[in-house]
Write a protein that holds these residues in place. Sequence first.
Motif, PDB file in Angstrom:
ATOM      1  N   ILE A 187       0.853  -1.179   0.000  1.00  0.00           N
ATOM      2  CA  ILE A 187       0.000   0.000   0.000  1.00  0.00           C
ATOM      3  C   ILE A 187       0.892   1.232   0.000  1.00  0.00           C
ATOM      4  O   ILE A 187       1.890   1.287   0.729  1.00  0.00           O
ATOM      5  CB  ILE A 187      -0.971   0.009   1.204  1.00  0.00           C
ATOM      6  CG1 ILE A 187      -1.892   1.239   1.137  1.00  0.00           C
ATOM      7  CG2 ILE A 187      -0.219  -0.039   2.539  1.00  0.00           C
ATOM      8  CD1 ILE A 187      -3.050   1.172   2.122  1.00  0.00           C
ATOM      9  N   VAL A 188       0.565   2.214  -0.859  1.00  0.00           N
ATOM     10  CA  VAL A 188       1.370   3.427  -1.004  1.00  0.00           C
ATOM     11  C   VAL A 188       0.426   4.610  -1.177  1.00  0.00           C
ATOM     12  O   VAL A 188      -0.606   4.500  -1.853  1.00  0.00           O
ATOM     13  CB  VAL A 188       2.307   3.349  -2.237  1.00  0.00           C
ATOM     14  CG1 VAL A 188       3.124   4.634  -2.371  1.00  0.00           C
ATOM     15  CG2 VAL A 188       3.227   2.139  -2.152  1.00  0.00           C
ATOM     16  N   TYR A 189       0.785   5.745  -0.555  1.00  0.00           N
ATOM     17  CA  TYR A 189       0.090   6.992  -0.841  1.00  0.00           C
ATOM     18  C   TYR A 189       1.102   7.992  -1.366  1.00  0.00           C
ATOM     19  O   TYR A 189       2.150   8.219  -0.757  1.00  0.00           O
ATOM     20  CB  TYR A 189      -0.589   7.577   0.404  1.00  0.00           C
ATOM     21  CG  TYR A 189      -1.325   8.860   0.082  1.00  0.00           C
ATOM     22  CD1 TYR A 189      -2.567   8.825  -0.529  1.00  0.00           C
ATOM     23  CD2 TYR A 189      -0.748  10.106   0.338  1.00  0.00           C
ATOM     24  CE1 TYR A 189      -3.236   9.988  -0.866  1.00  0.00           C
ATOM     25  CE2 TYR A 189      -1.406  11.282   0.006  1.00  0.00           C
ATOM     26  CZ  TYR A 189      -2.655  11.215  -0.602  1.00  0.00           C
ATOM     27  OH  TYR A 189      -3.308  12.365  -0.950  1.00  0.00           O
ATOM     28  N   GLY A 198       4.503   4.546   2.399  1.00  0.00           N
ATOM     29  CA  GLY A 198       3.867   3.264   2.136  1.00  0.00           C
ATOM     30  C   GLY A 198       4.524   2.142   2.914  1.00  0.00           C
ATOM     31  O   GLY A 198       5.410   2.367   3.753  1.00  0.00           O
ATOM     32  N   ALA A 199       4.087   0.936   2.625  1.00  0.00           N
ATOM     33  CA  ALA A 199       4.633  -0.241   3.290  1.00  0.00           C
ATOM     34  C   ALA A 199       4.290  -1.476   2.465  1.00  0.00           C
ATOM     35  O   ALA A 199       3.304  -1.491   1.716  1.00  0.00           O
ATOM     36  CB  ALA A 199       4.081  -0.380   4.701  1.00  0.00           C
ATOM     37  N   ASN A 200       5.133  -2.472   2.580  1.00  0.00           N
ATOM     38  CA  ASN A 200       4.780  -3.781   2.038  1.00  0.00           C
ATOM     39  C   ASN A 200       5.166  -4.851   3.033  1.00  0.00           C
ATOM     40  O   ASN A 200       5.936  -4.609   3.975  1.00  0.00           O
ATOM     41  CB  ASN A 200       5.427  -4.028   0.671  1.00  0.00           C
ATOM     42  CG  ASN A 200       6.936  -4.205   0.736  1.00  0.00           C
ATOM     43  OD1 ASN A 200       7.477  -4.838   1.639  1.00  0.00           O
ATOM     44  ND2 ASN A 200       7.642  -3.645  -0.238  1.00  0.00           N
ATOM     45  N   MET A 201       4.572  -6.019   2.853  1.00  0.00           N
ATOM     46  CA  MET A 201       4.971  -7.202   3.610  1.00  0.00           C
ATOM     47  C   MET A 201       5.529  -8.212   2.628  1.00  0.00           C
ATOM     48  O   MET A 201       5.030  -8.336   1.499  1.00  0.00           O
ATOM     49  CB  MET A 201       3.795  -7.794   4.383  1.00  0.00           C
ATOM     50  CG  MET A 201       3.239  -6.869   5.449  1.00  0.00           C
ATOM     51  SD  MET A 201       2.052  -7.676   6.567  1.00  0.00           S
ATOM     52  CE  MET A 201       3.179  -8.670   7.556  1.00  0.00           C
ATOM     53  N   GLU A 202       6.574  -8.908   3.022  1.00  0.00           N
ATOM     54  CA  GLU A 202       7.191  -9.927   2.181  1.00  0.00           C
ATOM     55  C   GLU A 202       7.156 -11.261   2.930  1.00  0.00           C
ATOM     56  O   GLU A 202       7.885 -11.447   3.912  1.00  0.00           O
ATOM     57  CB  GLU A 202       8.630  -9.530   1.835  1.00  0.00           C
ATOM     58  CG  GLU A 202       8.695  -8.258   0.999  1.00  0.00           C
ATOM     59  CD  GLU A 202      10.095  -7.734   0.784  1.00  0.00           C
ATOM     60  OE1 GLU A 202      10.271  -6.885  -0.109  1.00  0.00           O
ATOM     61  OE2 GLU A 202      11.016  -8.174   1.523  1.00  0.00           O
ATOM     62  N   TRP A 203       6.294 -12.131   2.471  1.00  0.00           N
ATOM     63  CA  TRP A 203       6.116 -13.445   3.105  1.00  0.00           C
ATOM     64  C   TRP A 203       6.670 -14.507   2.162  1.00  0.00           C
ATOM     65  O   TRP A 203       6.202 -14.646   1.034  1.00  0.00           O
ATOM     66  CB  TRP A 203       4.641 -13.694   3.394  1.00  0.00           C
ATOM     67  CG  TRP A 203       4.305 -15.106   3.803  1.00  0.00           C
ATOM     68  CD1 TRP A 203       5.099 -15.985   4.464  1.00  0.00           C
ATOM     69  CD2 TRP A 203       3.077 -15.795   3.559  1.00  0.00           C
ATOM     70  NE1 TRP A 203       4.455 -17.176   4.666  1.00  0.00           N
ATOM     71  CE2 TRP A 203       3.213 -17.088   4.113  1.00  0.00           C
ATOM     72  CE3 TRP A 203       1.877 -15.429   2.932  1.00  0.00           C
ATOM     73  CZ2 TRP A 203       2.183 -18.031   4.049  1.00  0.00           C
ATOM     74  CZ3 TRP A 203       0.864 -16.369   2.866  1.00  0.00           C
ATOM     75  CH2 TRP A 203       1.015 -17.640   3.424  1.00  0.00           C
ATOM     76  N   THR A 204       7.674 -15.230   2.619  1.00  0.00           N
ATOM     77  CA  THR A 204       8.243 -16.339   1.867  1.00  0.00           C
ATOM     78  C   THR A 204       7.933 -17.633   2.602  1.00  0.00           C
ATOM     79  O   THR A 204       8.309 -17.797   3.770  1.00  0.00           O
ATOM     80  CB  THR A 204       9.765 -16.181   1.707  1.00  0.00           C
ATOM     81  OG1 THR A 204      10.051 -14.938   1.069  1.00  0.00           O
ATOM     82  CG2 THR A 204      10.335 -17.311   0.881  1.00  0.00           C
TER      83      THR A 204
END
Length: 263
Positions: A187-189, A198-204
């Motif tokens: 999500i980014v503004y 903004g921010a992201n999550m990285e799930w591996t």
Amino acid sequence: MNKIYTLTTLLIFAFVINSNAQDDAAELAKKLANPIASLISVPLQNNTDYGIGEFNGSRNTLNIQPVIPVSVSKNLNMITRVVLPVITQYNITAPGEKQSGLGDAVMSAFFSPKNSEKLTWGVGPALLLPIGTNDFLTTKKFGMGPTVVALKQINGWTMGGLVNQIWSVVGNEDRPDVSQMFVQPFIVYNWKSGAGIGANMEWTQNWKASTSTLWLNPTISAVTSIGKQKTQFAIGPRLNLAAPDKGKADWGWRAVVVFLFPK
């Protein structure tokens, strides 16, 4: 720490530059928030993590990530993306041990409609290329699988997610097979100046080992010009929310420089 100060200074510099092309910066920021935008870019994403595992190790990963769109037809684009990691790590495998070199690359190709009004999406193949130059930095397996991205952009907001699943198909028989899923919601503004938060999550998810690694990466960003070169800067902390046993990092940070080549 000098790297942190330098990159922070560059980011502040990007925020305070009085550009006469705010609309241009806003449009570039919007495209950069879209992983499958029709925009040639070369992101250099640097991740530095500390306090890893039982030996209190550290790892620096520079991801070189060129993105090149190709027009396939009047209604279809193909966006190619490569993630090439350059890794240096200390005290990860044993106290006093160091490994450095290339890691395995992931190459993706997203086929995306040129005129998607409500939802932007792309789907295609992802390839795992075993080009790692150190035994600890490579799977020694060639893999492939599907990848998909979908996002919505409205009133400065970009919300979406990217997923891929890769299975190994050939490679060193002495190495474990690969079955790995990567999920990245984001999500980014972006403001009209080109600045963003903004921010992201990285799930591996490693299905073979039944392990999960989860990172949260909040960032602030800005688009500016260095001479005639359009550039984006971003910086923020990295929070390791989950990791395999004895592999969790205490903390980390991310800094990104993106060179833009608008058409």
